[in-house]
Design an enzyme around this catalytic site. Sequence first.
Site, PDB file in Angstrom:
ATOM      1  CD  GLU B  59      -1.452  -2.453   1.634  1.00 28.14           C
ATOM      2  OE1 GLU B  59      -0.316  -2.502   2.162  1.00 28.14           O
ATOM      3  OE2 GLU B  59      -2.153  -3.467   1.459  1.00 28.14           O
ATOM      4  NE  ARG B 168     -17.361  -8.596   3.371  1.00 27.63           N
ATOM      5  CZ  ARG B 168     -17.870  -9.530   4.171  1.00 27.63           C
ATOM      6  NH1 ARG B 168     -18.195  -9.245   5.414  1.00 27.63           N
ATOM      7  NH2 ARG B 168     -18.053 -10.751   3.740  1.00 27.63           N
TER       8      ARG B 168
END
Lengths: 276, 317
Positions: B59, B168
């Site tokens: 990341e 999500r």
Amino acid sequence: MTKEETRELQRIAQHIRLGIVKSIAAAGSGHPGGSLSVADIMATLYFKVMRIDSKNPKWPDRDRFVMSKGHAAPALYATLAEAGFIPKEELLTLRQFNSRLQGHPSMRHVPGVEMSTGSLGQGLSAANGMAIAAKLDKRPTRVYVIIGDGEVQEGQIWEASMTSVHQKLDNLMVFLDHNGLQIDGKIVDVKSFTDPAARWRAFGWHVLEIDGHDVQAIYSACEEGKATSGRPTLVVAHTVKGKGVPFMENAVDWHGKAPSQEQEEEAINHIKRSLA
Amino acid sequence: MTDTPRKIATRDAYGKALVRLGEVNPDVVVLDADLSKSTRTHWFAEKFPERFFQMGVAEADMMGTAAGLAASGKIPFASSFAIFASGRAYDQVRQTAGYGKLNMKIGASHGGITVGEDGASHQSIEDVALMRVIPGMTVIVPADAAETEQAVFAAARHEGPVYIRTGRSAVPVLFDDGYEFEIGKAVPIRDGKDVTIIACGVMISASLEAAEILSERGVLARVLNMATIKPIDADAVVAAAKETGAIVTAEEHSIIGGLGSAVCEVTSELCPVPVERIGIRDVFGQSGKPDELMKAYCMTGEDIAQAALRAIERIGT
């Protein structure tokens, strides 16, 4: 490269060193050791290798440079001053309130600074992004980066080193300023770091190893990098921290402190003698 | 507003919006860190493989690469789970997107505890706080699919760094296709005079439930969708404070540093009124089903309704 060109690059490198010493002395703080060690690389890149235009710093097809070891900001600023991006007298404002010349390079302040750096380990990732963008836009841009040999203790350097290879960034060239010292001592004592060339070769890079103070060797390495396709080139540049100022050379204490007035004079006189 | 009970996860809307954006804006590029099937950037990858960059599990490197792309005129959307995009890569975002004022966008999916079963390691309850404190960063937490799509396009139009947090789990569709989102503008979605519930993201649905519960008890609650946490719509907060006299904030985030804090910063300086904050109360989450977790951490419609009654009770005290 002709002998005259070689001498000219050596002369410019010494002027960059003068700018480094004077600006850090005026600031009263800063990082002379790792700035002096990259002066010859900076001179060769900005005055022989890179396609840049100080009158048009945002020229879209320009080559780009990222000083990943951002504490060598004085070397970058002195080079940009020599190359006409900023006035030479501005170097004496380094690190002062309201100066554009922040302690570490800020892309929003200084024309010619392509990426804000200072928090170590991040410049190579940004350079990868620039190299990818150049390929997307089919520009001739090449991207040059200097990383430090202490800086490579940051894991992101290795993440980015994988990316450069995976993205086949043959328009990218990295110089490892391998001077062997960091703030707390010798690199090998702080954290073992042997045979960097083998490490980057194992990552899939095209790797060269040179004397980082030999402008001819630096130029040849850049030419070899340009001629290499399909993978990025990393140059292990063996350098001397504090190069060009005898009392600073290979002295760990000169990583991050300013010379006194007497020391500044001694350093300047020494550099000027080499120019005579 | 629409009455359809349809549910869509905002991460799905993010993935679809990127494809639409990619069709109209050739400068848009997308990066992902080995989560493209979850962040839904794989749809963009399939459509525009030459503009998608798979960065692997890295990341920090992804954010730095996005910075370099942004510095070269691209509009990168760097995508990962909120926990990694904001926490793992915090310094990279701060030093490049923030300090460099770069035109890069961070698409952070799987925000909050409704991530569910993955547990506390993956439940981002600090990301809004982390991003909000970076000078110049815009922080958006869309409530539904339409707002997410609008937010993605608004982020691309906005010059500068933007953090978009999606979820999500599927959430009810609140807005129809004609909905227009504007960065920094709160949207009233239910009117009321006794208390204002200021919410964002998945908490909008719970807030509407709370307003129903309250109305049954004779309390008229205004519900304000504060999708842009930064810059916060201070005018809307002040108006709510003046007109209803009490505020409840509801966010799927720590009550420290997020929407609740941002609202309190405005009211305490401009129009002090009682504020009750609904959110994670300085603890880590745990594995479980989203609904179980929302109950366990007191973030249901009933919890918000109770908080509203407490806030009203405190008026004038």
